[in-house]
Scaffold this motif. Sequence first.
Motif, PDB file in Angstrom:
ATOM      1  N   ASP A  75     -17.683 164.698  29.203  1.00 57.07           N
ATOM      2  CA  ASP A  75     -17.239 164.320  27.857  1.00 57.07           C
ATOM      3  C   ASP A  75     -16.681 165.547  27.164  1.00 57.07           C
ATOM      4  O   ASP A  75     -16.965 166.673  27.544  1.00 57.07           O
ATOM      5  CB  ASP A  75     -18.356 163.652  27.048  1.00 57.07           C
ATOM      6  CG  ASP A  75     -19.504 164.576  26.702  1.00 57.07           C
ATOM      7  OD1 ASP A  75     -19.249 165.671  26.160  1.00 57.07           O
ATOM      8  OD2 ASP A  75     -20.662 164.205  26.956  1.00 57.07           O
ATOM      9  N   ALA A  76     -15.852 165.284  26.187  1.00 56.84           N
ATOM     10  CA  ALA A  76     -15.173 166.357  25.462  1.00 56.84           C
ATOM     11  C   ALA A  76     -15.916 166.730  24.183  1.00 56.84           C
ATOM     12  O   ALA A  76     -15.302 167.146  23.203  1.00 56.84           O
ATOM     13  CB  ALA A  76     -13.737 165.920  25.143  1.00 56.84           C
ATOM     14  N   LEU A  77     -17.222 166.606  24.198  1.00 57.20           N
ATOM     15  CA  LEU A  77     -18.020 166.858  22.997  1.00 57.20           C
ATOM     16  C   LEU A  77     -18.573 168.276  22.945  1.00 57.20           C
ATOM     17  O   LEU A  77     -19.425 168.572  22.104  1.00 57.20           O
ATOM     18  CB  LEU A  77     -19.168 165.844  22.908  1.00 57.20           C
ATOM     19  CG  LEU A  77     -18.728 164.379  22.814  1.00 57.20           C
ATOM     20  CD1 LEU A  77     -19.949 163.470  22.807  1.00 57.20           C
ATOM     21  CD2 LEU A  77     -17.870 164.146  21.585  1.00 57.20           C
ATOM     22  N   GLY A  78     -18.111 169.148  23.831  1.00 59.22           N
ATOM     23  CA  GLY A  78     -18.596 170.520  23.850  1.00 59.22           C
ATOM     24  C   GLY A  78     -18.598 171.201  22.500  1.00 59.22           C
ATOM     25  O   GLY A  78     -19.582 171.834  22.117  1.00 59.22           O
ATOM     26  N   THR A 104     -19.397 165.411  14.222  1.00 59.51           N
ATOM     27  CA  THR A 104     -20.351 165.003  13.193  1.00 59.51           C
ATOM     28  C   THR A 104     -20.976 163.658  13.567  1.00 59.51           C
ATOM     29  O   THR A 104     -20.429 162.895  14.369  1.00 59.51           O
ATOM     30  CB  THR A 104     -19.656 164.849  11.825  1.00 59.51           C
ATOM     31  OG1 THR A 104     -18.722 163.769  11.907  1.00 59.51           O
ATOM     32  CG2 THR A 104     -18.955 166.134  11.409  1.00 59.51           C
ATOM     33  N   LEU A 105     -22.092 163.357  12.958  1.00 54.99           N
ATOM     34  CA  LEU A 105     -22.739 162.070  13.139  1.00 54.99           C
ATOM     35  C   LEU A 105     -21.797 160.949  12.711  1.00 54.99           C
ATOM     36  O   LEU A 105     -21.694 159.916  13.380  1.00 54.99           O
ATOM     37  CB  LEU A 105     -24.043 162.030  12.343  1.00 54.99           C
ATOM     38  CG  LEU A 105     -24.792 160.697  12.345  1.00 54.99           C
ATOM     39  CD1 LEU A 105     -25.207 160.323  13.762  1.00 54.99           C
ATOM     40  CD2 LEU A 105     -26.002 160.779  11.429  1.00 54.99           C
ATOM     41  N   ALA A 147     -20.487 157.925  14.994  1.00 55.77           N
ATOM     42  CA  ALA A 147     -20.699 156.539  14.587  1.00 55.77           C
ATOM     43  C   ALA A 147     -19.388 155.765  14.581  1.00 55.77           C
ATOM     44  O   ALA A 147     -19.331 154.605  15.004  1.00 55.77           O
ATOM     45  CB  ALA A 147     -21.363 156.493  13.211  1.00 55.77           C
ATOM     46  N   ALA A 148     -18.311 156.397  14.130  1.00 58.77           N
ATOM     47  CA  ALA A 148     -17.003 155.730  14.120  1.00 58.77           C
ATOM     48  C   ALA A 148     -16.550 155.444  15.551  1.00 58.77           C
ATOM     49  O   ALA A 148     -16.018 154.359  15.825  1.00 58.77           O
ATOM     50  CB  ALA A 148     -15.982 156.608  13.402  1.00 58.77           C
ATOM     51  N   ILE A 149     -16.774 156.362  16.473  1.00 60.02           N
ATOM     52  CA  ILE A 149     -16.426 156.131  17.877  1.00 60.02           C
ATOM     53  C   ILE A 149     -17.259 154.971  18.416  1.00 60.02           C
ATOM     54  O   ILE A 149     -16.749 154.069  19.083  1.00 60.02           O
ATOM     55  CB  ILE A 149     -16.649 157.413  18.718  1.00 60.02           C
ATOM     56  CG1 ILE A 149     -15.600 158.463  18.325  1.00 60.02           C
ATOM     57  CG2 ILE A 149     -16.563 157.096  20.205  1.00 60.02           C
ATOM     58  CD1 ILE A 149     -15.877 159.847  18.908  1.00 60.02           C
TER      59      ILE A 149
END
Length: 148
Positions: free
Chosen positions: A128-131, A135-136, A140-142
Amino acid sequence: MPANGDVAELLQLSEESNAALLRGDADRYFALAPLADDFTLMSPFGGKPSRAKQVAEARQSLRQFFKDGTLSVELVQAYSAKDLVVLALIEWVRCAVGGLPAQDWQLRVTLVYRREHFAWRLAHRHADALGPGITLEHAAAIARGEYA
């Protein structure tokens, strides 16, 4: 139990194979990192997991999807058992992806290798590209599908 040499070997193999893929060399990727028959891929772009057959059939498109990439890898943690090695990595990538201009990517990656008949096969890849973190509210939007 796999020796530390197995972990080091698989880490190097992972780096070499993924670097080849990021250069658009899908053939070298598959030669270096043969997939287990029950391989699963959880792509950094989300969606349903892909299976070995789907990934193998996508070889031609993978040659075009990644261009001129470079890669460095940071090992976060390795876990090993008799015929299983799990690598938790950060992949630092610079690459043109899917026709977009080259950019930096920081991927969190989990690789699962399984020894089959004395050879290591890649059984699972999750990236995943969350490195950099989000934000929360963004997460949540994703989760709500607002970025689908």
